[in-house]
Design an enzyme around this catalytic site. Structure first.
Site, PDB file in Angstrom:
ATOM      1  N   CYS A  42       0.834  -1.193   0.000  1.00  0.00           N
ATOM      2  CA  CYS A  42       0.000   0.000   0.000  1.00  0.00           C
ATOM      3  C   CYS A  42       0.877   1.255   0.000  1.00  0.00           C
ATOM      4  CB  CYS A  42      -0.904   0.003   1.224  1.00  0.00           C
ATOM      5  SG  CYS A  42      -2.059   1.394   1.275  1.00  0.00           S
ATOM      6  N   ASP A  44       0.362   3.834   1.655  1.00  0.00           N
ATOM      7  CA  ASP A  44       0.270   4.471   2.968  1.00  0.00           C
ATOM      8  C   ASP A  44       1.670   4.802   3.493  1.00  0.00           C
ATOM      9  OD1 ASP A  44       0.031   4.756   5.919  1.00  0.00           O
ATOM     10  OD2 ASP A  44      -2.042   4.161   5.588  1.00  0.00           O
ATOM     11  N   ARG A  46       2.770   5.106   6.319  1.00  0.00           N
ATOM     12  CA  ARG A  46       3.148   4.414   7.559  1.00  0.00           C
ATOM     13  C   ARG A  46       3.643   2.996   7.314  1.00  0.00           C
ATOM     14  NH1 ARG A  46      -2.589   4.878  10.292  1.00  0.00           N
ATOM     15  NH2 ARG A  46      -3.064   4.229   8.146  1.00  0.00           N
ATOM     16  N   HIS A  98      -2.281  -4.047   4.999  1.00  0.00           N
ATOM     17  CA  HIS A  98      -2.094  -3.634   6.396  1.00  0.00           C
ATOM     18  C   HIS A  98      -3.431  -3.302   7.030  1.00  0.00           C
ATOM     19  CE1 HIS A  98      -2.619   0.844   5.994  1.00  0.00           C
ATOM     20  NE2 HIS A  98      -2.333   0.570   4.741  1.00  0.00           N
ATOM     21  N   CYS A 101      -6.054   0.196   6.894  1.00  0.00           N
ATOM     22  CA  CYS A 101      -5.901   0.733   5.537  1.00  0.00           C
ATOM     23  C   CYS A 101      -7.088   1.630   5.196  1.00  0.00           C
ATOM     24  CB  CYS A 101      -5.803  -0.411   4.533  1.00  0.00           C
ATOM     25  SG  CYS A 101      -5.624   0.129   2.821  1.00  0.00           S
TER      26      CYS A 101
END
Length: 226
Positions: A42, A44, A46, A98, A101
């Site tokens: 992803c 993302d 993080r 994750h 998400c």
């Protein structure tokens, strides 16, 4: 502009620190990349691939998009996949979702506006396909977390269906596809249990993993690798 200057400052400090620790690092890095791993994850911020598995630059080839989706019409993703398999000869492809998400949550509750809604339609297809399984869970959070897990299984299957992987297996190239999920709350990776290493085992292993997932608690800590 000060914020961007800070990034340049951090870059210089990082480069100097790496050179102090390993004087030949950048020379080796610039010569070639020979990673054994392709990470499809992803976008993302993080979920940084190298840091999560504690690998240095050059040790993992990475493709990231919203909600780690592998679509058969996405030329970008398919090109990365082909380069990783045919040129870099990676041995392992990890599809990594994750928990937490935002893309999966938006797909689950139909809250994504504009263009992103078309992209997340792929995850809504996963949601609709497994609606009875999701409905069997007690809380909305569990249903969203389970959808994160189901999305990983589906994307692993999609990777295994590509011509790139089918051709690699036909010529005897050893490459396996793994489905993992990362937990932001503890920093640990969890193995969904799906690992496909040839075309013939794709369908039975997918069914076995889906059945096993349906019987496990959501966010099951017992499946953390290692």
């Amino acid at each position: 502009m000060r914020i961007l200057n800070e990034l340049f400052k951090r870059n210089r400090e990082w480069a100097e620190r790496i050179k102090a620790e390993d004087p030949g690092f950048f020379e080796r890095l610039s010569a070639q990349q020979t990673p054994d791993y392709l990470w499809i994850g992803c976008a993302d911020s993080r979920v940084p691939a190298n840091q999560i598995v504690d690998l240095m630059p050059g040790e993992v080839f990475v493709h990231r998009n919203i909600a780690n989706v592998v679509v058969h019409t996405d030329i970008n993703c398919l090109s990365v996949l082909q380069f990783a398999v045919d040129v870099l000869k990676v041995k392992h492809i990890m599809v990594v979702g994750h928990y937490g998400c935002g893309g999966v949550k938006a797909a689950y509750d139909d809250s994504a506006p504009g263009l992103i809604s078309h992209w997340l339609r792929h995850i809504q297809d996963v949601r609709d396909q497994h609606q009875p399984l999701l409905d069997s869970l007690d809380s909305e959070q569990d249903r969203i977390d389970r959808l994160c897990e189901l999305n990983v299984l589906e994307q692993v299957r999609h990777v295994s269906q590509t011509e790139t992987l089918r051709n690699a297996w036909r010529r005897g190239q050893p490459v396996s596809i793994h489905g993992w999920i990362y937990d932001l709350q503890d920093g640990r990776l969890r193995d969904t249990g799906l690992c496909i290493t040839d075309e013939e085992e794709r369908a039975p292993l997918y069914r076995e993993s889906l059945n096993a997932l349906s019987k496990r608690p959501v966010r099951d800590t017992s499946v953390s690798s290692g």
